[in-house]
Design a protein around this motif. Structure first.
Motif, PDB file in Angstrom:
ATOM      1  N   ARG A 156       0.834  -1.207   0.000  1.00 19.38           N
ATOM      2  CA  ARG A 156       0.000   0.000   0.000  1.00 19.38           C
ATOM      3  C   ARG A 156       0.872   1.262   0.000  1.00 19.38           C
ATOM      4  O   ARG A 156       0.592   2.228  -0.715  1.00 19.38           O
ATOM      5  N   LEU A 157       1.941   1.273   0.785  1.00 19.00           N
ATOM      6  CA  LEU A 157       2.879   2.398   0.808  1.00 19.00           C
ATOM      7  C   LEU A 157       3.402   2.689  -0.591  1.00 19.00           C
ATOM      8  O   LEU A 157       3.397   3.837  -1.053  1.00 19.00           O
ATOM      9  N   HIS A 158       3.818   1.663  -1.285  1.00 17.74           N
ATOM     10  CA  HIS A 158       4.368   1.841  -2.626  1.00 17.74           C
ATOM     11  C   HIS A 158       3.288   2.237  -3.632  1.00 17.74           C
ATOM     12  O   HIS A 158       3.519   3.092  -4.488  1.00 17.74           O
ATOM     13  N   GLU A 159       2.111   1.639  -3.530  1.00 15.63           N
ATOM     14  CA  GLU A 159       1.013   2.033  -4.427  1.00 15.63           C
ATOM     15  C   GLU A 159       0.679   3.512  -4.269  1.00 15.63           C
ATOM     16  O   GLU A 159       0.499   4.221  -5.260  1.00 15.63           O
ATOM     17  N   ARG A 160       0.621   3.976  -3.037  1.00 14.64           N
ATOM     18  CA  ARG A 160       0.287   5.391  -2.784  1.00 14.64           C
ATOM     19  C   ARG A 160       1.371   6.334  -3.291  1.00 14.64           C
ATOM     20  O   ARG A 160       1.103   7.511  -3.529  1.00 14.64           O
ATOM     21  N   ALA A 161       2.576   5.819  -3.445  1.00 12.12           N
ATOM     22  CA  ALA A 161       3.674   6.627  -3.986  1.00 12.12           C
ATOM     23  C   ALA A 161       3.736   6.540  -5.512  1.00 12.12           C
ATOM     24  O   ALA A 161       4.615   7.133  -6.119  1.00 12.12           O
ATOM     25  N   GLY A 162       2.815   5.781  -6.113  1.00 15.95           N
ATOM     26  CA  GLY A 162       2.755   5.704  -7.568  1.00 15.95           C
ATOM     27  C   GLY A 162       3.351   4.454  -8.184  1.00 15.95           C
ATOM     28  O   GLY A 162       3.359   4.302  -9.406  1.00 15.95           O
ATOM     29  N   PHE A 163       3.849   3.540  -7.372  1.00 17.01           N
ATOM     30  CA  PHE A 163       4.402   2.283  -7.891  1.00 17.01           C
ATOM     31  C   PHE A 163       3.262   1.397  -8.399  1.00 17.01           C
ATOM     32  O   PHE A 163       2.146   1.459  -7.890  1.00 17.01           O
ATOM     33  N   ARG A 164       3.574   0.556  -9.379  1.00 17.54           N
ATOM     34  CA  ARG A 164       2.609  -0.436  -9.836  1.00 17.54           C
ATOM     35  C   ARG A 164       3.253  -1.814  -9.736  1.00 17.54           C
ATOM     36  O   ARG A 164       4.470  -1.964  -9.904  1.00 17.54           O
ATOM     37  N   THR A 165       2.433  -2.808  -9.445  1.00 11.83           N
ATOM     38  CA  THR A 165       2.928  -4.173  -9.354  1.00 11.83           C
ATOM     39  C   THR A 165       3.300  -4.660 -10.744  1.00 11.83           C
ATOM     40  O   THR A 165       2.524  -4.533 -11.688  1.00 11.83           O
ATOM     41  N   ILE A 166       4.496  -5.215 -10.874  1.00  4.38           N
ATOM     42  CA  ILE A 166       4.954  -5.726 -12.166  1.00  4.38           C
ATOM     43  C   ILE A 166       5.142  -7.240 -12.149  1.00  4.38           C
ATOM     44  O   ILE A 166       5.394  -7.828 -13.191  1.00  4.38           O
ATOM     45  N   GLY A 167       4.996  -7.844 -10.991  1.00  9.72           N
ATOM     46  CA  GLY A 167       5.093  -9.292 -10.940  1.00  9.72           C
ATOM     47  C   GLY A 167       5.205  -9.821  -9.526  1.00  9.72           C
ATOM     48  O   GLY A 167       5.539  -9.082  -8.592  1.00  9.72           O
ATOM     49  N   ILE A 168       4.886 -11.087  -9.386  1.00  7.42           N
ATOM     50  CA  ILE A 168       5.018 -11.774  -8.107  1.00  7.42           C
ATOM     51  C   ILE A 168       5.814 -13.042  -8.336  1.00  7.42           C
ATOM     52  O   ILE A 168       5.439 -13.887  -9.156  1.00  7.42           O
ATOM     53  N   PHE A 169       6.909 -13.158  -7.643  1.00  7.17           N
ATOM     54  CA  PHE A 169       7.779 -14.322  -7.701  1.00  7.17           C
ATOM     55  C   PHE A 169       7.301 -15.238  -6.573  1.00  7.17           C
ATOM     56  O   PHE A 169       7.635 -15.052  -5.408  1.00  7.17           O
ATOM     57  N   GLN A 170       6.452 -16.200  -6.912  1.00  4.44           N
ATOM     58  CA  GLN A 170       5.757 -17.012  -5.917  1.00  4.44           C
ATOM     59  C   GLN A 170       6.691 -17.974  -5.196  1.00  4.44           C
ATOM     60  O   GLN A 170       7.589 -18.567  -5.789  1.00  4.44           O
ATOM     61  N   ASN A 171       6.455 -18.102  -3.885  1.00  2.00           N
ATOM     62  CA  ASN A 171       7.176 -19.062  -3.049  1.00  2.00           C
ATOM     63  C   ASN A 171       8.687 -18.974  -3.231  1.00  2.00           C
ATOM     64  O   ASN A 171       9.383 -19.981  -3.282  1.00  2.00           O
ATOM     65  N   SER A 172       9.196 -17.749  -3.299  1.00  2.00           N
ATOM     66  CA  SER A 172      10.612 -17.535  -3.607  1.00  2.00           C
ATOM     67  C   SER A 172      11.497 -17.411  -2.376  1.00  2.00           C
ATOM     68  O   SER A 172      12.711 -17.532  -2.466  1.00  2.00           O
ATOM     69  N   GLY A 173      10.902 -17.161  -1.220  1.00  2.00           N
ATOM     70  CA  GLY A 173      11.662 -17.073   0.021  1.00  2.00           C
ATOM     71  C   GLY A 173      11.107 -18.051   1.031  1.00  2.00           C
ATOM     72  O   GLY A 173       9.927 -18.410   0.988  1.00  2.00           O
ATOM     73  N   PHE A 174      11.965 -18.500   1.928  1.00  2.00           N
ATOM     74  CA  PHE A 174      11.520 -19.397   2.990  1.00  2.00           C
ATOM     75  C   PHE A 174      12.015 -18.828   4.310  1.00  2.00           C
ATOM     76  O   PHE A 174      13.220 -18.751   4.554  1.00  2.00           O
ATOM     77  N   LYS A 175      11.071 -18.392   5.146  1.00  2.00           N
ATOM     78  CA  LYS A 175      11.411 -17.767   6.425  1.00  2.00           C
ATOM     79  C   LYS A 175      10.264 -18.028   7.393  1.00  2.00           C
ATOM     80  O   LYS A 175       9.107 -18.064   6.985  1.00  2.00           O
ATOM     81  N   PHE A 176      10.591 -18.183   8.643  1.00  2.00           N
ATOM     82  CA  PHE A 176       9.601 -18.439   9.693  1.00  2.00           C
ATOM     83  C   PHE A 176       8.780 -19.694   9.405  1.00  2.00           C
ATOM     84  O   PHE A 176       7.590 -19.767   9.709  1.00  2.00           O
ATOM     85  N   GLY A 177       9.424 -20.683   8.784  1.00  2.00           N
ATOM     86  CA  GLY A 177       8.769 -21.963   8.540  1.00  2.00           C
ATOM     87  C   GLY A 177       7.728 -21.953   7.438  1.00  2.00           C
ATOM     88  O   GLY A 177       6.888 -22.850   7.375  1.00  2.00           O
ATOM     89  N   LYS A 178       7.768 -20.937   6.559  1.00  2.00           N
ATOM     90  CA  LYS A 178       6.783 -20.905   5.475  1.00  2.00           C
ATOM     91  C   LYS A 178       7.390 -20.285   4.225  1.00  2.00           C
ATOM     92  O   LYS A 178       8.380 -19.553   4.283  1.00  2.00           O
ATOM     93  N   TRP A 179       6.777 -20.594   3.093  1.00  5.26           N
ATOM     94  CA  TRP A 179       7.165 -19.996   1.820  1.00  5.26           C
ATOM     95  C   TRP A 179       6.584 -18.597   1.725  1.00  5.26           C
ATOM     96  O   TRP A 179       5.456 -18.347   2.152  1.00  5.26           O
TER      97      TRP A 179
END
Length: 187
Positions: free
Chosen positions: A134-157
């Motif tokens: 939301r912070l980035h959207e309000r600053a004018g950023f647009r989503t260009i992609g989602i790299f799914q399940n790319s990090g593993f932290k706190f026991g989850k993808w």
């Protein structure tokens, strides 16, 4: 939250920056680091960025307490990416929800444009990290992609969300190679 000011970060800010980042590493997905770096490592990172003329700023309250920090750094190390920067914004837990992150990000965008960068990329840990998205959207950023399940932290993808904001002339004009904003790729 009391009044605060934005200013360039200095080496004296490293202990506070380290503490803020430590909390982010241990309790959130904004960083995919698993072990918080110490002050010596954070100093190296700060010096590497500021030594290459990338902007690095802090938000400070009236008593001198650092509430958060932000910086722009290389999006990727290859020379063809030299006109693009990746933003990072971190806040103290007590400073969240008061517009400080927005102020830091907007100032970082201004500084990056003034330096001649053409694109800013946000790499957000977690497609469920609504405040950062939301912070980035309000600053004018647009989503260009989602790299799914790319990090593993706190026991989850964790997904990685990529967002983009054109800066200045963006891709509308060719850059003057002699005016590259940093020193990293200069001969």
């Amino acid at each position: 939250m009391s009044a605060y000011a934005l200013r360039d970060a200095t080496p004296a800010d490293i202990p506070a920056i380290t503490a803020i980042y430590r909390h982010a590493v241990l309790h959130g997905t904004a960083s995919y680091e698993l072990t918080p770096p110490d002050e010596a490592e954070m100093t190296k990172r700060y010096e590497a960025l500021t030594g290459e003329s990338y902007p690095y700023i802090v938000a400070e309250d009236g008593s001198g307490l650092i509430l958060g920090y932000a910086y722009a750094g290389p999006f990727r190390a290859r020379p063809a990416y030299r006109w693009s920067v990746e933003d990072s914004v971190y806040l103290s837990p007590d400073a969240q929800g008061y517009g400080i992150g927005r102020a830091l990000l907007l100032r970082l965008v201004e500084l990056s444009e003034e330096l001649g960068f053409r694109q800013m990329i946000a790499v957000i840990g977690g497609s469920d990290h609504a405040p950062s998205i939301r912070l980035h959207e309000r600053a004018g950023f647009r989503t260009i992609g989602i790299f799914q399940n790319s990090g593993f932290k706190f026991g989850k993808w964790i997904d990685t969300v990529f967002m983009q904001l054109p800066l200045g002339d963006a891709g509308e004009t060719l850059p003057d190679e002699g005016d590259y904003p940093g020193t990293m790729f200069k001969g």
